[in-house]
Design a protein around this motif. Structure first.
Motif, PDB file in Angstrom:
ATOM      1  N   TYR A 140      -3.710  12.957 -10.044  1.00  0.00           N
ATOM      2  CA  TYR A 140      -3.156  12.078 -10.789  1.00  0.00           C
ATOM      3  C   TYR A 140      -3.669  12.280 -12.394  1.00  0.00           C
TER       4      TYR A 140
ATOM      5  N   ASN B 247       0.902  -1.158  -0.035  1.00  0.00           N
ATOM      6  CA  ASN B 247       0.072  -0.197  -0.036  1.00  0.00           C
ATOM      7  C   ASN B 247       0.948   1.016  -0.053  1.00  0.00           C
ATOM      8  N   ASP B 248       1.449   1.559  -1.235  1.00  0.00           N
ATOM      9  CA  ASP B 248       2.500   2.758  -1.055  1.00  0.00           C
ATOM     10  C   ASP B 248       2.319   3.327  -2.578  1.00  0.00           C
ATOM     11  N   LYS B 249       1.835   4.597  -2.416  1.00  0.00           N
ATOM     12  CA  LYS B 249       1.861   5.343  -3.675  1.00  0.00           C
ATOM     13  C   LYS B 249       3.230   6.261  -3.763  1.00  0.00           C
ATOM     14  N   LYS B 250       4.028   6.090  -3.137  1.00  0.00           N
ATOM     15  CA  LYS B 250       5.298   6.952  -2.992  1.00  0.00           C
ATOM     16  C   LYS B 250       5.948   6.240  -4.436  1.00  0.00           C
ATOM     17  N   ARG B 251       6.123   4.959  -4.631  1.00  0.00           N
ATOM     18  CA  ARG B 251       7.031   4.547  -5.587  1.00  0.00           C
ATOM     19  C   ARG B 251       6.360   5.285  -7.044  1.00  0.00           C
ATOM     20  N   LEU B 252       4.947   5.056  -7.141  1.00  0.00           N
ATOM     21  CA  LEU B 252       4.547   5.494  -8.076  1.00  0.00           C
ATOM     22  C   LEU B 252       4.704   7.229  -8.379  1.00  0.00           C
TER      23      LEU B 252
ATOM     24  N   SER C 113       5.847  -5.648  -6.260  1.00  0.00           N
ATOM     25  CA  SER C 113       6.372  -4.539  -5.420  1.00  0.00           C
ATOM     26  C   SER C 113       7.622  -3.690  -6.357  1.00  0.00           C
TER      27      SER C 113
ATOM     28  N   ARG D 177      -2.154   2.275 -11.410  1.00  0.00           N
ATOM     29  CA  ARG D 177      -2.493   3.484 -12.211  1.00  0.00           C
ATOM     30  C   ARG D 177      -1.470   3.588 -13.271  1.00  0.00           C
TER      31      ARG D 177
ATOM     32  N   PRO E  25       6.296   0.071 -10.138  1.00  0.00           N
ATOM     33  CA  PRO E  25       5.662   1.341  -9.405  1.00  0.00           C
ATOM     34  C   PRO E  25       4.296   1.766  -9.558  1.00  0.00           C
ATOM     35  N   TYR E  26       3.928   0.974 -10.990  1.00  0.00           N
ATOM     36  CA  TYR E  26       2.190   1.454 -11.041  1.00  0.00           C
ATOM     37  C   TYR E  26       1.396   0.539 -10.352  1.00  0.00           C
TER      38      TYR E  26
ATOM     39  N   THR F  69      -0.050   0.401  -6.901  1.00  0.00           N
ATOM     40  CA  THR F  69      -0.027   0.969  -5.709  1.00  0.00           C
ATOM     41  C   THR F  69      -0.599   0.298  -4.416  1.00  0.00           C
TER      42      THR F  69
END
Lengths: 159, 159, 159, 159, 159, 159, 159, 159
Positions: free
Chosen positions: D61, C146-151, D90, D112, D93-94, D96
């Motif tokens: 976004y 649960n990580d939007k930071k990488r995106l 993981s 995303r 990156p797309y 999330t």
């Protein structure tokens, strides 16, 4: 269908034992106005006929911390593995019921677990059995009825 | 999760009762080298704590002519009817288990019947409850495991 | 796609804010060898362009007792009710995400709850909205990512 | 469930931080008629307890050209590969969010992407991970709700 | 199956027209060493027999901003409404194909739209037709083949 | 979306060509009160821009004995085989359309065949392609709409 | 299960009649070295016992122009309508078999029709019966086995 | 469709044979006021044309102890195995019908068995055929219609 015939006395004894297996035979005898020996003979007869197979406790799983119930449908690679997989499943104590079924699943199990994480572990134990191809899980949000006593009374009433 | 703590003696008493609820307390006492009074006190404590809720017979349904087992998934018109429908279902003695579930069904039941025709009658009883929109049935070809004793032993071993 | 152009300095500021929104502008300035005023101007520009909409805390829901996550697919009686139902859903704080979707569901929601019982209550809140025909629930056994930071880093790297 | 106890002041601080993590502690202090030092101590306590894990930006976004959202259900060859596959996922990156789930999928992801073509590329990245057997995609036509703030306020109100 | 018989000359004329309907009859005549009048007579015969119904342009929908393709399965309340619903569907220009089908859907449509948002609008137009009970959408990630010319050549080759 | 701008004259020319590609330019010119040369220039411009890719006949497949239409959903062993499988599919002339899709299928095709037996042969050709794991077929009982002209007119009207 | 006992002579008579109901009793008698009267008595006995209910022709439906076979699953609004709907279905001669079933359908029918268009008409007849909520159709591409004779021989061999 | 033409006399002969294949030709002749020789010639003509392929008994399977009917959907590893698998299936006498089908199954069978246990054995025989990947079973609760006579009468009436 069973050829076994039960008379009124058998019915009344069974009705009492279904509700409380630990009721003393002397109490049953007193209520039915028969001798305790007769109760003993009748119960023995039902046991010998294989109708009564044994007895077990009814526990409050919620109080014991095992409130998570799920149904797990199991797909096998090949139905020739059914017997082998069922033997492996029977080594997992958290599986309380398992059926060979029609429809989309080959085997259908009921499991009890402590919580979501524990359920995941139990499901993975099943998934990891050789011959298991995939599983699908349906989670119980509430066990509203779990009572064989009504059925037992009805069966004997109808015999 | 239960805060209730069990000691070694409780475990051993439970292990014996799980296998046979009708074992006399004097037999348990003899095996554990404790007094029958102690057994009585311990069992009373488990009952008062609500962990032991009662006891029941294990019957051979096949011998009794009730060899047909099916699982019935129930779709409701509206989940606000869940409580009402469960009460109607609980009046059908052939339904031994019913869960509120996630996934495609609202309620998921286990039924026992005499044969295909009787199963149809039981399914129609469920179908005819007001608020039931549709049912889907999965038939058991073989009940391979139906045993809570292994779970009970494991629960107490892990406490 | 956005016509907005970001230069190297914008990227580096964003990279730092993505990881920690509370980092003081003076710290950012020091690291990038620019003035704090420049940092302020650049962040203002990103906010005015609507790219940065705000900021929020990352909480540990497990520690807060909200460890139960489920996805709920919603079927409507009629898609003309979509807007109305979404407004009712947005009044249930336990629903954190809701999409209008293709495929079998009309609306697809993510919910967080305390446990199975609470999840049932939340699902019933959705079921009881006028216009909702049926729901289907899929339960998360483990939220692994649960990580939007990488995106976020990737988006700005690719711009 | 957390044993952590929060008082009224903690609640009010959290309510302000949830809405804007960048609000200066002096502003919080002024509003609550307490010292900035107290705010600092309280936030530190929440961080040390692990309740506040960090903070992050809320981006638009759509403005950034990433308006395509899809949910991807992943079937594995074998659940023993779950951990390995999640690690590979993981690295994309797309993706999330990713859950281990019950029901028909083993893993359930949210992605995303920029558009249909980019989504296809991301889905193929997942499909190409060793151990992934098949994927099924559900596309979001509109993300109507994406807001954890209501949940956060409710959690702290209920504690 | 058609009783209509085509000779070698018909085949060669058709092969040329399939690839380019605008080819002048004089060009066809020159290539086949026949008179333009003969070409005209033959084409007229195919038109009168109803085999050639007309001609149409092949456009590049991507270049025209209509790159979004989806298939929409439609469930009706009652199949007696099929004709009425198809007439309403035929008023939506974004639906290019519609079939009455077997299987789970009553009607199955192909739509072209500008983007996700426009597709949602088109799907809602279908959903809002009286008699439509529900729709399910499958989105095309890539239209890899869209070519009836190979089929046309094959049909005439096999006649 | 296309940057290409069309004026009123372009629209009127396109409207006529959409309905009949074989209409002589002199006819178009007469109706629009412009010179045939202008028509020629405008059409050339649309072709050079790639908007008009070509033209094709509209045949009556029923009359030609090809009245059987089906949609075939294709599951692949691995999506990395998509390109290879699409190339094999494109060698089967009875497949007129093929999409890479979201949802349960990897590839979704439209086929035309002579009858049930021929359809079976075409489906088996697809099934036998290396990398194809399984197919599912939905048969059209009636092709009620197959008309891109309404869409073409609408697109140009909206530009 | 039938209590009826068949001897070797009955078996041999049945074996001959299964393959050709029109074989004269004198031919059977000659082959079995018994009198035609005995054959007559034995067949009469099987008819009186209700085992032989009658006889029917085996037609070549393909030659008769009825080559289209489909299975139609019927969903009812309510199972209490089952009997009524079955009576309506039995008025459609193109339905040759109908079952009340478990699983997703309430009633499951086999139909024979002339072609796709006729099949659509027959399906619509079923769809239009009051109480029928929806139908789903599966089309046979080839009837490979349709032979009860092997079963008949086996049943009598096993008795 | 058959080119074969039947006159009124053929129809009346067929109508009688459909209801009872064992009716003597002299009885038919008497009813139609024609000679027995004519009946013989007409039936011979229908047999030579292949329209009448033979005749068979109608048995009461319930009385014979074969009251269990199920439909079994078969998934193959590869459709190239269809012919091989059908040959193996045709060696199982309990399978009375088998189709190659569209939709989710490759092959669809009807089986008759003595009871649930026997049905399981028959399903396992199918499951164990090389090339069979999985099966799904739907059980008949009641065979309400099984009558080809209505169809036969209708076919000849319509010819």
């Amino acid at each position: 269908m069973s050829k076994f015939r039960l008379d009124e006395v058998d019915h009344q004894i069974l009705d009492m034992l279904i509700d409380n297996t630990r009721i003393p035979f002397t109490d049953i005898a007193k209520k039915l106005l028969i001798s305790a020996g007769t109760v003993h003979v009748r119960v023995k007869k039902l046991e010998d006929a294989g109708i009564i197979q044994g007895s077990s406790l009814t526990l409050d799983y919620e109080k014991l911390g095992y409130s998570f119930i799920a149904y797990v449908g199991v797909f096998l690679n090949n139905t020739s593995q059914t017997k082998f997989v069922l033997e492996r499943i029977s080594e997992i104590p958290y599986v309380t019921v398992a059926h060979v079924t029609t429809g989309k699943f080959n085997i259908f199990c009921k499991i009890r677990a402590r919580d979501t994480k524990h359920a995941k572990d139990v499901i993975y134990m099943i998934d990891d059995i050789e011959g298991v191809y995939r599983t699908e899980t349906m989670i119980s949000l509430d066990e509203s009825i779990n009572d064989k006593k009504r059925l037992m009374h009805t069966i004997f009433k109808n015999m």
